[in-house]
Design a protein around this motif. Structure first.
Motif, short mmCIF file in Angstrom:
data_model
loop_
_atom_site.label_atom_id
_atom_site.label_comp_id
_atom_site.label_asym_id
_atom_site.label_seq_id
_atom_site.Cartn_x
_atom_site.Cartn_y
_atom_site.Cartn_z
N PRO A 60 0.81 -1.23 0.00
CA PRO A 60 0.00 0.00 0.00
C PRO A 60 0.83 1.28 0.00
N ASP A 61 2.16 1.17 0.30
CA ASP A 61 3.00 2.37 0.33
C ASP A 61 3.69 2.64 -1.00
N ILE A 62 3.26 1.94 -2.04
CA ILE A 62 3.78 2.21 -3.38
C ILE A 62 2.58 2.50 -4.28
N ASN A 63 2.73 3.49 -5.17
CA ASN A 63 1.68 3.79 -6.15
C ASN A 63 1.98 3.03 -7.44
N TYR A 64 0.97 2.40 -8.00
CA TYR A 64 1.17 1.61 -9.22
C TYR A 64 0.31 2.16 -10.36
N ILE A 65 0.89 2.13 -11.55
CA ILE A 65 0.14 2.54 -12.74
C ILE A 65 0.32 1.45 -13.79
#
Ligand code: SAM
Length: 217
Positions: A60-65
Motif C-alpha cells: 500500500p505504500d507504493i503507487n502503481y500505474i
C-alpha cells in the motif's frame, strides 16, 4: 484469440474513474493524483492486471500505474477494480511509445515488463518493449537508481533483450533462465496471467533486472 474489440469496452474505459484519461496532463504530478509522496512503479503491457493488483494489494505504500494499449484487455482490470478497489492503483490506456509525454524525468521508480509481445520480424525489433529504443525512453522517466524488471517465457525475446542491455547503457543486476527454480529471484514472485498459463505447460520463465550506472549531473 486476442479480443481487441469487445463491444462497449471503449465506453466502459472512457467512463471509468480508475483510468486516467488525459495522462499527459498528469506529467510531473503523478504523486498528487495519489495524494501522497510514495514511489511510483509502472507495468507496461499489463494485460488484465492480475500481477499489478496483487502487487498493489501487498504494497500500500507504493503507487502503481498499469499501462495497456487495448481497451478490450484493460476492461477486465477495470472490472476487477470495481469489485475490489485499490487506492494505490490506476490505469492508462495508451501506447508505451508515448511514455515520455506522460511521465517526467525520473518520475518513475520501477518499470515492469511482463510477457511482452515478441514482434518476431527483424523489422519490428524497435517495437519490442525491451529494445534499445524503449530502454532510451525508460532511461528518461526512471529515477537514478530505478530498475527495469522483465519476465518472459520467450527464449528468443529474452536473448534479444540481453543483447540490448549494454549497448543501451544499462547494467545487469540479475538474470535467470529458470525463474521458478531460482533460489534468489523466485521468492516473492507474483505470477502474471501469461506466466500462470505458460509455466503450467512446463515452459521455463526467463527474467532479468537491469539498472543504470550512477551518473554525475
Ligand atoms: N503482462 C500481462 C501478462 O504477463 O499476463 C499481459 C501480457 S500480453 C502478451 C502483452 C500485453 O502488452 C498485451 O495486452 C498488449 O496489448 C500490451 N502491449 C503490447 N505493446 C504495448 C505497447 N506498446 N503499449 C502498451 N501496451 C502494450
Amino acid at each position: 484469440m486476442r479480443l481487441k474489440n469487445i463491444a462497449g469496452s471503449r465506453e466502459v474505459i472512457a467512463d471509468s474513474r480508475f483510468v486516467i484519461h488525459e495522462p499527459q496532463n498528469q506529467k510531473g504530478k503523478w504523486q498528487d493524483l495519489f495524494g501522497n509522496k510514495n514511489p511510483i512503479q509502472i507495468e507496461i503491457g499489463m494485460g488484465k492486471g492480475r500481477f499489478l493488483m496483487e502487487l498493489a494489494a501487498g504494497n500500500p505504500d507504493i503507487n502503481y500505474i498499469g499501462i495497456e494499449k487495448y481497451s478490450s484487455v484493460l476492461l477486465r482490470a477495470v472490472q476487477k477494480m470495481e469489485e475490489n478497489e485499490l487506492p494505490n492503483l490506476r490505469f492508462i490506456r495508451m501506447d508505451a511509445e508515448d511514455l515520455c509525454e506522460v511521465f517526467d524525468k525520473e518520475e518513475v521508480d520501477k518499470i515492469y515488463l511482463n510477457f511482452s509481445d515478441p514482434w518476431p520480424k527483424d523489422r519490428h525489433a524497435k517495437r519490442r518493449l525491451p529494445s534499445r529504443q524503449f530502454l532510451a525512453r525508460y532511461d528518461r522517466i526512471l529515477s537514478a537508481d530505478g530498475r527495469v524488471e522483465f519476465k518472459t517465457d520467450n527464449e528468443g525475446l529474452f536473448d534479444f533483450a540481453l543483447l540490448e542491455v549494454e549497448p543501451a547503457g544499462w547494467k545487469m543486476e540479475a538474470s535467470t533462465r529458470d525463474l521458478h527454480h531460482d533460489k534468489k529471484l523466485f521468492p516473492g514472485n507474483i505470477m502474471t496471467e501469461y506466466e500462470k498459463k505458460f509455466s503450467s505447460l512446463g515452459n521455463p520463465i526467463y527474467k532479468y533486472i537491469i539498472y543504470r550506472e550512477k551518473r554525475e549531473n
